[in-house]
Write a protein that holds these residues in place. Structure first.
Motif, PDB file in Angstrom:
ATOM      1  N   MET A   1     -20.897  -0.295  -8.486  1.00 12.63           N
ATOM      2  CA  MET A   1     -21.479   0.786  -9.004  1.00 12.63           C
ATOM      3  C   MET A   1     -22.636   1.302  -7.968  1.00 12.63           C
ATOM      4  SD  MET A   1     -21.268   3.295 -11.081  1.00 12.63           S
ATOM      5  CE  MET A   1     -21.662   3.869 -12.431  1.00 12.63           C
ATOM      6  N   ASP A   2     -23.445   0.381  -7.605  1.00 12.68           N
ATOM      7  CA  ASP A   2     -24.651   0.703  -6.656  1.00 12.68           C
ATOM      8  C   ASP A   2     -23.995   1.220  -5.215  1.00 12.68           C
ATOM      9  OD1 ASP A   2     -26.542   0.359  -8.331  1.00 12.68           O
ATOM     10  OD2 ASP A   2     -26.815  -1.768  -7.902  1.00 12.68           O
ATOM     11  N   ASP A   3     -22.827   0.474  -4.698  1.00 18.16           N
ATOM     12  CA  ASP A   3     -22.426   0.867  -3.511  1.00 18.16           C
ATOM     13  C   ASP A   3     -21.735   2.219  -3.544  1.00 18.16           C
ATOM     14  OD1 ASP A   3     -22.996  -1.496  -2.623  1.00 18.16           O
ATOM     15  OD2 ASP A   3     -20.958  -2.507  -2.958  1.00 18.16           O
ATOM     16  N   GLU A   4     -21.062   2.647  -4.574  1.00 19.62           N
ATOM     17  CA  GLU A   4     -20.552   3.985  -4.835  1.00 19.62           C
ATOM     18  C   GLU A   4     -21.540   5.154  -4.587  1.00 19.62           C
ATOM     19  OE1 GLU A   4     -18.424   3.921  -8.514  1.00 19.62           O
ATOM     20  OE2 GLU A   4     -16.785   2.349  -7.499  1.00 19.62           O
ATOM     21  N   ILE A   5     -22.642   4.659  -5.486  1.00 16.83           N
ATOM     22  CA  ILE A   5     -23.763   5.758  -5.586  1.00 16.83           C
ATOM     23  C   ILE A   5     -24.607   5.895  -4.115  1.00 16.83           C
ATOM     24  CG2 ILE A   5     -26.376   5.966  -6.282  1.00 16.83           C
ATOM     25  CD1 ILE A   5     -25.299   4.811  -9.080  1.00 16.83           C
ATOM     26  N   ASP A   6     -24.783   4.653  -3.226  1.00 17.88           N
ATOM     27  CA  ASP A   6     -25.165   4.600  -1.921  1.00 17.88           C
ATOM     28  C   ASP A   6     -24.041   5.594  -1.124  1.00 17.88           C
ATOM     29  OD1 ASP A   6     -27.234   3.176  -2.760  1.00 17.88           O
ATOM     30  OD2 ASP A   6     -26.437   1.290  -1.988  1.00 17.88           O
ATOM     31  N   THR A   7     -22.718   5.396  -1.180  1.00 16.83           N
ATOM     32  CA  THR A   7     -21.705   6.046  -0.486  1.00 16.83           C
ATOM     33  C   THR A   7     -21.718   7.502  -0.855  1.00 16.83           C
ATOM     34  OG1 THR A   7     -20.531   4.172  -0.533  1.00 16.83           O
ATOM     35  CG2 THR A   7     -19.372   6.293  -0.020  1.00 16.83           C
ATOM     36  N   ALA A   8     -21.890   7.919  -1.938  1.00 15.92           N
ATOM     37  CA  ALA A   8     -22.195   9.429  -2.528  1.00 15.92           C
ATOM     38  C   ALA A   8     -23.379  10.081  -1.907  1.00 15.92           C
ATOM     39  CB  ALA A   8     -22.046   9.424  -3.912  1.00 15.92           C
ATOM     40  N   SER A   9     -24.504   9.253  -1.996  1.00 14.39           N
ATOM     41  CA  SER A   9     -25.922   9.724  -1.322  1.00 14.39           C
ATOM     42  C   SER A   9     -25.566  10.060   0.035  1.00 14.39           C
ATOM     43  CB  SER A   9     -27.024   8.765  -1.859  1.00 14.39           C
ATOM     44  OG  SER A   9     -27.253   8.882  -3.330  1.00 14.39           O
ATOM     45  N   ALA A  10     -25.069   9.149   0.649  1.00 16.71           N
ATOM     46  CA  ALA A  10     -24.872   9.274   2.301  1.00 16.71           C
ATOM     47  C   ALA A  10     -23.938  10.253   2.487  1.00 16.71           C
ATOM     48  CB  ALA A  10     -24.276   7.961   2.744  1.00 16.71           C
ATOM     49  N   GLU A  11     -23.069  10.720   1.625  1.00 15.11           N
ATOM     50  CA  GLU A  11     -22.114  11.864   1.946  1.00 15.11           C
ATOM     51  C   GLU A  11     -22.714  13.116   1.765  1.00 15.11           C
ATOM     52  OE1 GLU A  11     -18.713  11.401  -0.261  1.00 15.11           O
ATOM     53  OE2 GLU A  11     -17.923   9.703   0.914  1.00 15.11           O
ATOM     54  N   ILE A  12     -23.790  13.098   0.754  1.00 15.98           N
ATOM     55  CA  ILE A  12     -24.415  14.430   0.385  1.00 15.98           C
ATOM     56  C   ILE A  12     -25.319  14.584   1.501  1.00 15.98           C
ATOM     57  CG2 ILE A  12     -26.062  15.452  -1.213  1.00 15.98           C
ATOM     58  CD1 ILE A  12     -24.610  14.024  -3.467  1.00 15.98           C
ATOM     59  N   VAL A  34     -29.771  16.653  -2.310  1.00 13.87           N
ATOM     60  CA  VAL A  34     -28.773  16.865  -3.645  1.00 13.87           C
ATOM     61  C   VAL A  34     -29.160  18.499  -4.230  1.00 13.87           C
ATOM     62  CG1 VAL A  34     -28.419  16.118  -5.999  1.00 13.87           C
ATOM     63  CG2 VAL A  34     -28.823  14.422  -4.242  1.00 13.87           C
ATOM     64  N   VAL A  35     -30.209  18.669  -4.206  1.00 13.07           N
ATOM     65  CA  VAL A  35     -30.563  19.853  -4.876  1.00 13.07           C
ATOM     66  C   VAL A  35     -30.036  21.035  -3.849  1.00 13.07           C
ATOM     67  CG1 VAL A  35     -32.258  21.761  -5.421  1.00 13.07           C
ATOM     68  CG2 VAL A  35     -32.609  19.277  -5.998  1.00 13.07           C
ATOM     69  N   SER A  36     -30.241  20.907  -2.619  1.00  9.02           N
ATOM     70  CA  SER A  36     -29.640  21.828  -1.428  1.00  9.02           C
ATOM     71  C   SER A  36     -28.287  22.061  -1.496  1.00  9.02           C
ATOM     72  CB  SER A  36     -30.410  21.698  -0.138  1.00  9.02           C
ATOM     73  OG  SER A  36     -29.776  20.637   0.288  1.00  9.02           O
ATOM     74  N   THR A  37     -27.453  21.067  -1.602  1.00  8.51           N
ATOM     75  CA  THR A  37     -25.996  21.173  -1.541  1.00  8.51           C
ATOM     76  C   THR A  37     -25.525  21.328  -3.035  1.00  8.51           C
ATOM     77  OG1 THR A  37     -26.221  18.785  -2.138  1.00  8.51           O
ATOM     78  CG2 THR A  37     -25.486  19.299   0.235  1.00  8.51           C
ATOM     79  N   ALA A  38     -26.067  21.439  -3.988  1.00  5.82           N
ATOM     80  CA  ALA A  38     -25.769  21.914  -5.274  1.00  5.82           C
ATOM     81  C   ALA A  38     -26.075  23.332  -5.510  1.00  5.82           C
ATOM     82  CB  ALA A  38     -26.619  21.264  -6.507  1.00  5.82           C
ATOM     83  N   LEU A  39     -27.126  23.782  -4.886  1.00  3.62           N
ATOM     84  CA  LEU A  39     -27.515  25.155  -5.006  1.00  3.62           C
ATOM     85  C   LEU A  39     -26.532  25.950  -3.886  1.00  3.62           C
ATOM     86  CD1 LEU A  39     -29.300  27.515  -5.792  1.00  3.62           C
ATOM     87  CD2 LEU A  39     -30.691  27.119  -3.901  1.00  3.62           C
ATOM     88  N   ILE A  40     -26.215  25.511  -2.803  1.00  4.94           N
ATOM     89  CA  ILE A  40     -25.137  26.080  -1.915  1.00  4.94           C
ATOM     90  C   ILE A  40     -23.874  26.315  -2.594  1.00  4.94           C
ATOM     91  CG2 ILE A  40     -24.219  25.912   0.375  1.00  4.94           C
ATOM     92  CD1 ILE A  40     -27.126  27.266   0.242  1.00  4.94           C
ATOM     93  N   ALA A  41     -23.624  25.061  -3.322  1.00  5.63           N
ATOM     94  CA  ALA A  41     -22.063  24.933  -3.975  1.00  5.63           C
ATOM     95  C   ALA A  41     -21.995  26.040  -4.835  1.00  5.63           C
ATOM     96  CB  ALA A  41     -21.885  23.725  -4.528  1.00  5.63           C
ATOM     97  N   ALA A  42     -23.150  26.331  -5.686  1.00  3.35           N
ATOM     98  CA  ALA A  42     -23.142  26.991  -6.626  1.00  3.35           C
ATOM     99  C   ALA A  42     -23.269  28.498  -6.463  1.00  3.35           C
ATOM    100  CB  ALA A  42     -24.370  26.868  -7.672  1.00  3.35           C
ATOM    101  N   VAL A  43     -23.880  28.903  -5.322  1.00  2.00           N
ATOM    102  CA  VAL A  43     -24.136  30.323  -5.060  1.00  2.00           C
ATOM    103  C   VAL A  43     -23.775  30.865  -3.631  1.00  2.00           C
ATOM    104  CG1 VAL A  43     -26.136  30.481  -6.713  1.00  2.00           C
ATOM    105  CG2 VAL A  43     -26.427  30.123  -3.976  1.00  2.00           C
ATOM    106  N   GLY A  44     -23.166  29.859  -2.839  1.00  2.00           N
ATOM    107  CA  GLY A  44     -22.771  30.164  -1.486  1.00  2.00           C
ATOM    108  C   GLY A  44     -23.865  30.835  -0.665  1.00  2.00           C
ATOM    109  N   ASN A  45     -23.779  31.857  -0.098  1.00  2.00           N
ATOM    110  CA  ASN A  45     -24.468  32.610   0.660  1.00  2.00           C
ATOM    111  C   ASN A  45     -25.400  33.635  -0.047  1.00  2.00           C
ATOM    112  OD1 ASN A  45     -22.961  34.637   0.544  1.00  2.00           O
ATOM    113  ND2 ASN A  45     -22.384  34.757   2.603  1.00  2.00           N
TER     114      ASN A  45
END
Length: 88
Positions: A1-12, A34-45
């Protein structure tokens, strides 16, 4: 589980570094990958919002404004429905 979290964090983090919009949002104190990618995913430009104030209201950062007959009244804080869903 920790490896998956680390991989996802690295991708983000990689996505946030590659995106100009994410880099601009990340300049705000307290906003990271995390916040910046979530915000851009939600509102785009952000073209869905007429003014910055509208986006702030959508985020729940400012009071909602009601106006009638030329008189402006400030209401309670506006919070997106998703926040209320997360609290339950």
């Amino acid at each position: 589980m920790d490896d998956e979290i680390d991989t996802a964090s690295a991708e983000i983090t990689q996505i946030a570094r590659e995106s100009e919009l994410c880099r601009r949002v990340s300049t705000v104190p307290g906003v990271g990958p995390v916040v910046s990618t979530a915000l851009i995913a939600a509102v785009g430009n952000g073209t869905a919002f007429k003014r910055a104030r509208d986006m702030s209201a959508w985020l729940g950062l400012v009071p909602k404004q009601y106006s009638t007959g030329g008189k402006s009244n400030l209401g309670g804080m506006v919070m997106p429905p998703e926040i209320h869903r997360w609290e339950k």
